[in-house]
Scaffold this motif. Sequence first.
Motif, PDB file in Angstrom:
ATOM      1  N   GLY A 121      -9.082   2.819  -0.848  1.00 24.80           N
ATOM      2  CA  GLY A 121      -7.857   3.348  -0.265  1.00 24.80           C
ATOM      3  C   GLY A 121      -7.007   2.269   0.372  1.00 24.80           C
ATOM      4  N   ILE A 122      -7.648   1.335   1.069  1.00 27.34           N
ATOM      5  CA  ILE A 122      -6.907   0.225   1.684  1.00 27.34           C
ATOM      6  C   ILE A 122      -6.259  -0.656   0.626  1.00 27.34           C
ATOM      7  CG2 ILE A 122      -7.125  -1.838   3.124  1.00 27.34           C
ATOM      8  CD1 ILE A 122      -7.304   0.818   4.638  1.00 27.34           C
ATOM      9  N   GLU A 123      -6.985  -0.939  -0.443  1.00 24.82           N
ATOM     10  CA  GLU A 123      -6.426  -1.763  -1.520  1.00 24.82           C
ATOM     11  C   GLU A 123      -5.197  -1.104  -2.145  1.00 24.82           C
ATOM     12  OE1 GLU A 123      -7.299  -4.950  -2.920  1.00 24.82           O
ATOM     13  OE2 GLU A 123      -8.070  -4.956  -0.865  1.00 24.82           O
ATOM     14  N   LEU A 145     -14.301   4.411   7.206  1.00 27.62           N
ATOM     15  CA  LEU A 145     -13.994   3.057   6.745  1.00 27.62           C
ATOM     16  C   LEU A 145     -15.033   2.061   7.252  1.00 27.62           C
ATOM     17  CD1 LEU A 145     -12.068   1.229   5.207  1.00 27.62           C
ATOM     18  CD2 LEU A 145     -10.698   1.010   7.296  1.00 27.62           C
ATOM     19  N   ARG A 146     -15.447   2.209   8.494  1.00 20.42           N
ATOM     20  CA  ARG A 146     -16.506   1.345   9.025  1.00 20.42           C
ATOM     21  C   ARG A 146     -17.777   1.454   8.170  1.00 20.42           C
ATOM     22  NH1 ARG A 146     -16.117  -0.555  14.362  1.00 20.42           N
ATOM     23  NH2 ARG A 146     -14.308   0.238  15.516  1.00 20.42           N
ATOM     24  N   ALA A 147     -18.135   2.697   7.840  1.00 26.05           N
ATOM     25  CA  ALA A 147     -19.345   2.900   7.049  1.00 26.05           C
ATOM     26  C   ALA A 147     -19.206   2.297   5.661  1.00 26.05           C
ATOM     27  CB  ALA A 147     -19.646   4.392   6.958  1.00 26.05           C
ATOM     28  N   ARG A 163      -2.928  -3.902   7.438  1.00 29.00           N
ATOM     29  CA  ARG A 163      -2.548  -3.529   6.073  1.00 29.00           C
ATOM     30  C   ARG A 163      -1.845  -2.170   6.055  1.00 29.00           C
ATOM     31  NH1 ARG A 163      -0.323  -3.679   1.481  1.00 29.00           N
ATOM     32  NH2 ARG A 163      -1.456  -2.921  -0.341  1.00 29.00           N
ATOM     33  N   VAL A 164      -2.377  -1.196   6.788  1.00 26.34           N
ATOM     34  CA  VAL A 164      -1.775   0.133   6.751  1.00 26.34           C
ATOM     35  C   VAL A 164      -0.444   0.156   7.497  1.00 26.34           C
ATOM     36  CG1 VAL A 164      -2.848   1.171   8.807  1.00 26.34           C
ATOM     37  CG2 VAL A 164      -2.408   2.581   6.822  1.00 26.34           C
ATOM     38  N   VAL A 165      -0.316  -0.655   8.549  1.00 25.50           N
ATOM     39  CA  VAL A 165       0.973  -0.767   9.248  1.00 25.50           C
ATOM     40  C   VAL A 165       2.031  -1.359   8.328  1.00 25.50           C
ATOM     41  CG1 VAL A 165       2.171  -1.972  11.117  1.00 25.50           C
ATOM     42  CG2 VAL A 165      -0.028  -0.875  11.562  1.00 25.50           C
ATOM     43  N   VAL A 166       1.674  -2.427   7.620  1.00 26.47           N
ATOM     44  CA  VAL A 166       2.623  -3.081   6.713  1.00 26.47           C
ATOM     45  C   VAL A 166       2.979  -2.162   5.552  1.00 26.47           C
ATOM     46  CG1 VAL A 166       2.914  -5.008   5.101  1.00 26.47           C
ATOM     47  CG2 VAL A 166       1.919  -5.409   7.353  1.00 26.47           C
ATOM     48  N   ALA A 167       1.987  -1.487   4.977  1.00 26.76           N
ATOM     49  CA  ALA A 167       2.248  -0.601   3.843  1.00 26.76           C
ATOM     50  C   ALA A 167       3.184   0.535   4.231  1.00 26.76           C
ATOM     51  CB  ALA A 167       0.938  -0.048   3.300  1.00 26.76           C
ATOM     52  N   ALA A 168       2.977   1.110   5.410  1.00 24.35           N
ATOM     53  CA  ALA A 168       3.853   2.189   5.870  1.00 24.35           C
ATOM     54  C   ALA A 168       5.285   1.694   6.027  1.00 24.35           C
ATOM     55  CB  ALA A 168       3.330   2.761   7.183  1.00 24.35           C
TER      56      ALA A 168
END
Length: 270
Positions: A121-123, A145-147, A163-168
């Motif tokens: 999901g992050i990728e 995500l930690r797991a 990454r999620v801040v930049v993508a948004a």
Amino acid sequence: MTRHPLTWLYVPGDRPHVVAKALAAGADVVVIDLEDAVAPDRKERARAATAELLDEPQPVPVHVRVNALDGPWAAADLAALAGRPGLSGLRLPKVTGPEQVRQVAVATPVPLYALLESALGIEHAHAIATAHPALRGISLGEADLRADLGVRADAGLDWPRSRVVVAARAAGLAPPPQSVHPDIRDLDGLAASCARGRALGFLGRAAIHPRQLPVIERAYLPTPAEIEHAETITTAAAADQGAQALPDGRFIDAAVVAMARRTLSLAYGG
């Protein structure tokens, strides 16, 4: 004008009396959870209770976190919730790619919010964030995500958070809210974590108990000093639109002015 939501209070969908209390707790958004907070043998009960509640408009925006889209319960969740007048948004857990968002958007015309909870999901964060106009936000599900990553230290999540801040931002979406702070008694730790999240570019936070709400709100609203500083900058910019130095020596340009306006928008609504 209406302020951007800062507090998102999760509540288990199989406990209607708790949901009723959450609706009066002062959160900007109440998120009824049909997923992790509900045991498998109570999924149908949670779904039915939530659908019944959302037959009527609610006093605050209500989102529902449905079950994992690739699991056995999501289709029934989406069918039961479609068209309910009290539903303001759907939160989609464990999203790994844009096609999942598109499939839900076509079938269920309601604002969508994707939770990224895995390395995949992050990728795919930017592709997910731009998947469909119905998608209004992305955020992290940090426990899963930690797991998935095997991360033990909090610093191991710094890159996914950025990454999620930049993508948004790249997708033109609102800044994401932080994931939950799991210790409901550790309010000092919550405040410190919110301060770090704000520094990273998050805006607001999910909560799992009403006592967390005022801590999150204080952490994310501008301080009086920040408001005064922003007003000084915008006043100076209104008088002279070029780059300039303030009387105290601080240099301002278009980027500084934009940040000041964002601060005032958060403070006063808009």
